[in-house]
Write a protein that holds these residues in place. Sequence first.
Motif, PDB file in Angstrom:
ATOM      1  N   TYR A   1     -14.611   7.159  -9.584  1.00 38.77           N
ATOM      2  CA  TYR A   1     -14.232   8.574  -9.632  1.00 38.77           C
ATOM      3  C   TYR A   1     -13.278   8.920  -8.483  1.00 38.77           C
ATOM      4  O   TYR A   1     -12.259   9.585  -8.680  1.00 38.77           O
ATOM      5  CB  TYR A   1     -15.489   9.447  -9.587  1.00 38.77           C
ATOM      6  N   ALA A   2     -13.599   8.450  -7.264  1.00 34.27           N
ATOM      7  CA  ALA A   2     -12.729   8.729  -6.101  1.00 34.27           C
ATOM      8  C   ALA A   2     -11.351   8.122  -6.300  1.00 34.27           C
ATOM      9  O   ALA A   2     -10.334   8.748  -5.984  1.00 34.27           O
ATOM     10  CB  ALA A   2     -13.388   8.205  -4.830  1.00 34.27           C
ATOM     11  N   ALA A   3     -11.288   6.901  -6.841  1.00 37.35           N
ATOM     12  CA  ALA A   3     -10.000   6.249  -7.071  1.00 37.35           C
ATOM     13  C   ALA A   3      -9.182   6.988  -8.124  1.00 37.35           C
ATOM     14  O   ALA A   3      -7.992   7.254  -7.910  1.00 37.35           O
ATOM     15  CB  ALA A   3     -10.241   4.797  -7.508  1.00 37.35           C
ATOM     16  N   ILE A   4      -9.796   7.333  -9.237  1.00 38.24           N
ATOM     17  CA  ILE A   4      -9.063   8.031 -10.318  1.00 38.24           C
ATOM     18  C   ILE A   4      -8.595   9.401  -9.849  1.00 38.24           C
ATOM     19  O   ILE A   4      -7.463   9.817 -10.107  1.00 38.24           O
ATOM     20  CB  ILE A   4      -9.942   8.136 -11.584  1.00 38.24           C
ATOM     21  N   ARG A   5      -9.451  10.125  -9.126  1.00 31.83           N
ATOM     22  CA  ARG A   5      -9.077  11.447  -8.634  1.00 31.83           C
ATOM     23  C   ARG A   5      -7.900  11.351  -7.667  1.00 31.83           C
ATOM     24  O   ARG A   5      -6.971  12.148  -7.700  1.00 31.83           O
ATOM     25  CB  ARG A   5     -10.256  12.109  -7.938  1.00 31.83           C
ATOM     26  N   THR A   6      -7.882  10.321  -6.806  1.00 26.92           N
ATOM     27  CA  THR A   6      -6.803  10.158  -5.844  1.00 26.92           C
ATOM     28  C   THR A   6      -5.476   9.843  -6.547  1.00 26.92           C
ATOM     29  O   THR A   6      -4.441  10.429  -6.234  1.00 26.92           O
ATOM     30  CB  THR A   6      -7.129   9.020  -4.846  1.00 26.92           C
ATOM     31  N   ILE A   7      -5.522   8.952  -7.514  1.00 28.08           N
ATOM     32  CA  ILE A   7      -4.301   8.590  -8.251  1.00 28.08           C
ATOM     33  C   ILE A   7      -3.788   9.781  -9.059  1.00 28.08           C
ATOM     34  O   ILE A   7      -2.589  10.013  -9.154  1.00 28.08           O
ATOM     35  CB  ILE A   7      -4.557   7.367  -9.164  1.00 28.08           C
ATOM     36  N   GLY A   8      -4.712  10.595  -9.570  1.00 22.72           N
ATOM     37  CA  GLY A   8      -4.337  11.751 -10.382  1.00 22.72           C
ATOM     38  C   GLY A   8      -3.743  12.897  -9.596  1.00 22.72           C
ATOM     39  O   GLY A   8      -3.059  13.752 -10.145  1.00 22.72           O
ATOM     40  N   HIS A   9      -3.971  12.916  -8.295  1.00 23.98           N
ATOM     41  CA  HIS A   9      -3.428  14.008  -7.456  1.00 23.98           C
ATOM     42  C   HIS A   9      -2.019  13.775  -7.121  1.00 23.98           C
ATOM     43  O   HIS A   9      -1.395  13.177  -6.568  1.00 23.98           O
ATOM     44  CB  HIS A   9      -4.269  14.182  -6.210  1.00 23.98           C
TER      45      HIS A   9
ATOM     46  N   SER B   1       0.813  -1.210   0.000  1.00 21.73           N
ATOM     47  CA  SER B   1       0.000   0.000   0.000  1.00 21.73           C
ATOM     48  C   SER B   1       0.848   1.262   0.000  1.00 21.73           C
ATOM     49  O   SER B   1       1.858   1.352   0.689  1.00 21.73           O
ATOM     50  CB  SER B   1      -0.900   0.011   1.238  1.00 21.73           C
ATOM     51  N   LEU B   2       0.424   2.238  -0.781  1.00 16.03           N
ATOM     52  CA  LEU B   2       1.042   3.561  -0.770  1.00 16.03           C
ATOM     53  C   LEU B   2       0.139   4.567  -0.081  1.00 16.03           C
ATOM     54  O   LEU B   2       0.372   5.756  -0.147  1.00 16.03           O
ATOM     55  CB  LEU B   2       1.312   4.033  -2.210  1.00 16.03           C
ATOM     56  N   GLY B   3      -0.927   4.085   0.550  1.00 19.58           N
ATOM     57  CA  GLY B   3      -1.859   4.982   1.210  1.00 19.58           C
ATOM     58  C   GLY B   3      -2.941   5.508   0.291  1.00 19.58           C
ATOM     59  O   GLY B   3      -3.788   6.291   0.702  1.00 19.58           O
ATOM     60  N   ALA B   4      -2.925   5.077  -0.974  1.00 17.35           N
ATOM     61  CA  ALA B   4      -3.906   5.585  -1.939  1.00 17.35           C
ATOM     62  C   ALA B   4      -5.324   5.158  -1.566  1.00 17.35           C
ATOM     63  O   ALA B   4      -6.263   5.940  -1.699  1.00 17.35           O
ATOM     64  CB  ALA B   4      -3.561   5.106  -3.348  1.00 17.35           C
TER      65      ALA B   4
END
Length: 195
Positions: A187-195, A155-158
Amino acid sequence: MNKVDPYRILVMVNLRANAGNAAKSWRRIKPKVLAMLPNEPILKEYEHPAEANAFLLACLEAHDINCLISVGGDGTLNALLNTLLNSKEFNSSDFYLGAIGLGSSNDFMKPVCTTINNFPARLNFKKVSGHDIGSVSFLNPEGEHQTRYFIVNASLGATAEANLFFNNVNRFLKFLKKWAKALAILYAAIRTIGH
């Protein structure tokens, strides 16, 4: 490695894990968990970390425990692990650690192989295996040397960050959660990875 000696089990339950939802979840699974343990455990349900730390240290000294089961989330497991490893009473040889995930992401449990009423669990009293533990040493803002320990996983905390975003919604995500929950999760997963 197979365990021959009897387990001396301490079950530590963080009732405030997962924004306080762990208390209700624990009440549902408690009888089943206690029934599946090979020996009668010492059981501590708590709401405050300082209370948990003091109790765990007292048990290490007085009860000669050799098995800790953390019930809560990844934060609960991490806090208890650090209390163990920073204690002079702790002997890592022949000490066993298990967990039941009542948190929001439960990264330590992944991949999930065992569940108790759909809650992930890492409990196997017939066969145990080693797990890597990492440490980070640093100087805190007061200039004091500290060491923190963590259980190594992928885990990276994502996941935890995506869960935080998912549970503290903006208007768009609130709309998605109401009408298309799977899309809201994506949407929450993609937004988190994109940040």
